[in-house]
Design a protein around this motif. Structure first.
Motif, PDB file in Angstrom:
ATOM      1  N   TYR A 160       5.973  -6.919  22.034  1.00 38.37           N
ATOM      2  CA  TYR A 160       4.734  -7.045  23.593  1.00 38.37           C
ATOM      3  C   TYR A 160       3.054  -6.483  22.957  1.00 38.37           C
ATOM      4  CZ  TYR A 160       9.462  -4.810  25.281  1.00 38.37           C
ATOM      5  OH  TYR A 160      10.712  -5.135  25.839  1.00 38.37           O
ATOM      6  N   GLN A 209      14.961   0.924  24.371  1.00 39.50           N
ATOM      7  CA  GLN A 209      14.243  -0.060  22.830  1.00 39.50           C
ATOM      8  C   GLN A 209      12.966   1.364  21.748  1.00 39.50           C
ATOM      9  OE1 GLN A 209      11.842  -3.165  24.280  1.00 39.50           O
ATOM     10  NE2 GLN A 209      13.723  -3.847  25.611  1.00 39.50           N
ATOM     11  N   TYR A 221       8.812   5.830  30.420  1.00 41.16           N
ATOM     12  CA  TYR A 221       8.502   5.737  29.133  1.00 41.16           C
ATOM     13  C   TYR A 221       7.060   6.427  29.006  1.00 41.16           C
ATOM     14  CZ  TYR A 221      11.470   2.621  26.747  1.00 41.16           C
ATOM     15  OH  TYR A 221      12.734   2.265  25.768  1.00 41.16           O
ATOM     16  N   ARG A 243      -1.064   6.923  21.698  1.00 39.28           N
ATOM     17  CA  ARG A 243       0.212   5.848  21.465  1.00 39.28           C
ATOM     18  C   ARG A 243       0.679   5.347  21.656  1.00 39.28           C
ATOM     19  NH1 ARG A 243      -4.128   2.192  18.210  1.00 39.28           N
ATOM     20  NH2 ARG A 243      -2.203   2.165  17.066  1.00 39.28           N
ATOM     21  N   GLN A 244       1.698   6.013  20.835  1.00 37.65           N
ATOM     22  CA  GLN A 244       2.983   6.145  21.011  1.00 37.65           C
ATOM     23  C   GLN A 244       4.390   6.099  22.429  1.00 37.65           C
ATOM     24  OE1 GLN A 244       4.897   5.809  17.634  1.00 37.65           O
ATOM     25  NE2 GLN A 244       6.527   5.366  19.020  1.00 37.65           N
ATOM     26  N   LYS A 257      -1.846  -0.563  11.061  1.00 40.43           N
ATOM     27  CA  LYS A 257      -2.663   0.119  12.292  1.00 40.43           C
ATOM     28  C   LYS A 257      -4.019  -0.854  13.106  1.00 40.43           C
ATOM     29  CE  LYS A 257      -1.243   4.453  11.374  1.00 40.43           C
ATOM     30  NZ  LYS A 257       0.823   3.667  10.672  1.00 40.43           N
ATOM     31  N   PHE A 258      -5.072  -1.504  12.507  1.00 44.03           N
ATOM     32  CA  PHE A 258      -6.478  -1.896  13.975  1.00 44.03           C
ATOM     33  C   PHE A 258      -6.899  -3.150  12.730  1.00 44.03           C
ATOM     34  CE2 PHE A 258      -7.125   2.018  15.616  1.00 44.03           C
ATOM     35  CZ  PHE A 258      -6.584   3.008  14.085  1.00 44.03           C
ATOM     36  N   PHE A 306       2.392  -3.911  19.997  1.00 40.89           N
ATOM     37  CA  PHE A 306       3.610  -3.275  20.218  1.00 40.89           C
ATOM     38  C   PHE A 306       5.001  -4.205  19.533  1.00 40.89           C
ATOM     39  CE2 PHE A 306       2.418   0.755  21.251  1.00 40.89           C
ATOM     40  CZ  PHE A 306       1.525   0.647  22.083  1.00 40.89           C
ATOM     41  N   PHE A 329      10.144   1.898  19.331  1.00 45.34           N
ATOM     42  CA  PHE A 329       9.073   1.090  19.461  1.00 45.34           C
ATOM     43  C   PHE A 329       7.932   1.873  18.475  1.00 45.34           C
ATOM     44  CE2 PHE A 329       7.891  -1.063  23.346  1.00 45.34           C
ATOM     45  CZ  PHE A 329       8.932   0.063  24.500  1.00 45.34           C
ATOM     46  N   GLY A 330       7.072   0.994  17.666  1.00 43.97           N
ATOM     47  CA  GLY A 330       6.441   0.861  17.137  1.00 43.97           C
ATOM     48  C   GLY A 330       4.820   1.799  17.479  1.00 43.97           C
ATOM     49  N   PRO A 331       4.209   2.190  16.005  1.00 45.09           N
ATOM     50  CA  PRO A 331       3.277   2.358  16.734  1.00 45.09           C
ATOM     51  C   PRO A 331       2.119   1.922  17.380  1.00 45.09           C
ATOM     52  CG  PRO A 331       3.385   2.702  14.353  1.00 45.09           C
ATOM     53  CD  PRO A 331       4.978   2.151  14.932  1.00 45.09           C
ATOM     54  N   GLY A 332       1.639   0.683  16.856  1.00 43.49           N
ATOM     55  CA  GLY A 332       1.546  -0.843  17.245  1.00 43.49           C
ATOM     56  C   GLY A 332       0.533  -0.804  17.142  1.00 43.49           C
ATOM     57  N   THR A 333      -0.250  -2.094  16.757  1.00 49.21           N
ATOM     58  CA  THR A 333      -1.784  -2.311  16.228  1.00 49.21           C
ATOM     59  C   THR A 333      -2.564  -2.914  17.252  1.00 49.21           C
ATOM     60  OG1 THR A 333       0.161  -3.163  14.438  1.00 49.21           O
ATOM     61  CG2 THR A 333      -2.427  -4.989  14.589  1.00 49.21           C
ATOM     62  N   ARG A 334      -3.585  -2.240  17.059  1.00 46.88           N
ATOM     63  CA  ARG A 334      -5.364  -2.339  17.840  1.00 46.88           C
ATOM     64  C   ARG A 334      -6.201  -4.057  17.250  1.00 46.88           C
ATOM     65  NH1 ARG A 334      -7.854  -0.207  21.673  1.00 46.88           N
ATOM     66  NH2 ARG A 334      -5.884   1.559  21.263  1.00 46.88           N
ATOM     67  N   VAL A 337      -3.661  -4.569  22.297  1.00 48.49           N
ATOM     68  CA  VAL A 337      -2.840  -3.528  21.477  1.00 48.49           C
ATOM     69  C   VAL A 337      -1.072  -4.150  21.410  1.00 48.49           C
ATOM     70  CG1 VAL A 337      -1.581  -1.200  20.723  1.00 48.49           C
ATOM     71  CG2 VAL A 337      -3.959  -2.010  21.858  1.00 48.49           C
ATOM     72  N   GLN A 397      -0.320  -5.003  24.983  1.00 44.49           N
ATOM     73  CA  GLN A 397      -0.605  -3.731  26.391  1.00 44.49           C
ATOM     74  C   GLN A 397      -1.509  -4.043  26.575  1.00 44.49           C
ATOM     75  OE1 GLN A 397      -0.355   0.352  25.245  1.00 44.49           O
ATOM     76  NE2 GLN A 397       0.114   0.556  27.616  1.00 44.49           N
TER      77      GLN A 397
END
Lengths: 117, 112
Positions: B35, B101, A37, A43-44, B9-10, B90, B103-108, B88, B37
């Motif tokens: 997840y 899989q 990956y 961050r994507q 997002k944040f 995901f 993934f979404g853009p993530g949340t910080r 962060v 990170q």
């Protein structure tokens, strides 16, 4: 339990050159998938390439190819003709080929790749 | 298709506060994952679900809860936020356990 090891924390490559990122894993399973990956600064998480363990032929996707050595439990990623857009963190990941319980990716710590203009 | 979307997002939380991270996918995937990170590290699995009504713990479930009442949604609940939960987060989904899989853009999230 499975483990994935990426021992190189950082690498740098000149644009248009070739670079190889290393990954080793440990498992007692015989059926599994391996993935690389890419995570750019946005961050994507983006899938680069996938290898099924039962396939002897190494996977390729355009400029990306792998060297899968099942006996050695090694799974390296080769990026040819490196581009500035390849600058990112790269993660090696493992998943058992099993539905239901334990169907989860195990990630390495990642390697930061910088492509120099 | 929007794929996997995450909100917010944040977010900044104070110690002891609670919040829910939202995750929605429109690909009709059965499998969904959360997840975290941490800086300089790979992703670690918190919880996962193989279908509506079914959830299970991953590597690092302590301090979190999930539910899966629909195929589309898989919210992650943090109760009594602690600084160790600064990370962060995901969300991801897949058709089956061995497939790619998404993934979404993530949340910080920062807990102070």
């Amino acid at each position: 339990a499975q483990t994935v090891t990426q021992s190189q924390p950082e690498m740098s490559v000149q644009e248009a050159e070739t670079v190889t990122l290393s990954c080793t894993y440990d498992t007692s399973e015989s059926n599994y998938y391996l993935f690389w990956y890419k995570q750019p600064p946005s961050r994507q998480m983006i899938l680069v390439i996938r290898q099924e363990a039962y396939k002897q032929q190494n996977a390729t996707e355009n400029r990306f190819s792998v060297n899968f050595q099942k006996a050695a439990k090694s799974f390296s990623l080769k990026i040819s003709d490196s581009q500035l857009g390849d600058t990112a963190m790269y993660f090696c990941a493992f998943i058992r080929l099993h539905t239901g319980a334990n169907s989860k990716l195990t990630f390495g710590k990642g390697i930061t790749l910088s492509v120099r203009p | 298709n929007a794929g996997v979307t995450q909100t917010p997002k944040f977010r900044i939380l104070k110690i002891g506060q609670s919040m829910t991270l939202q995750c929605t996918q429109d690909m009709n995937h059965n499998y969904m994952y959360w997840y975290r990170q941490d800086p300089g590290m790979g992703l670690k699995l918190i919880y996962y679900s193989v279908g509506a009504g079914i959830t299970d713990k991953g590597e690092v479930p302590n301090g979190y809860n999930v539910s899966r009442s629909t195929t589309e949604d898989f919210p992650l609940r943090l109760e009594l936020a602690a600084p160790s939960q600064t990370s962060v987060y995901f969300c991801a989904s897949s058709t089956t356990g061995g497939n790619e899989q998404f993934f979404g853009p993530g949340t910080r999230l920062t807990v102070l």
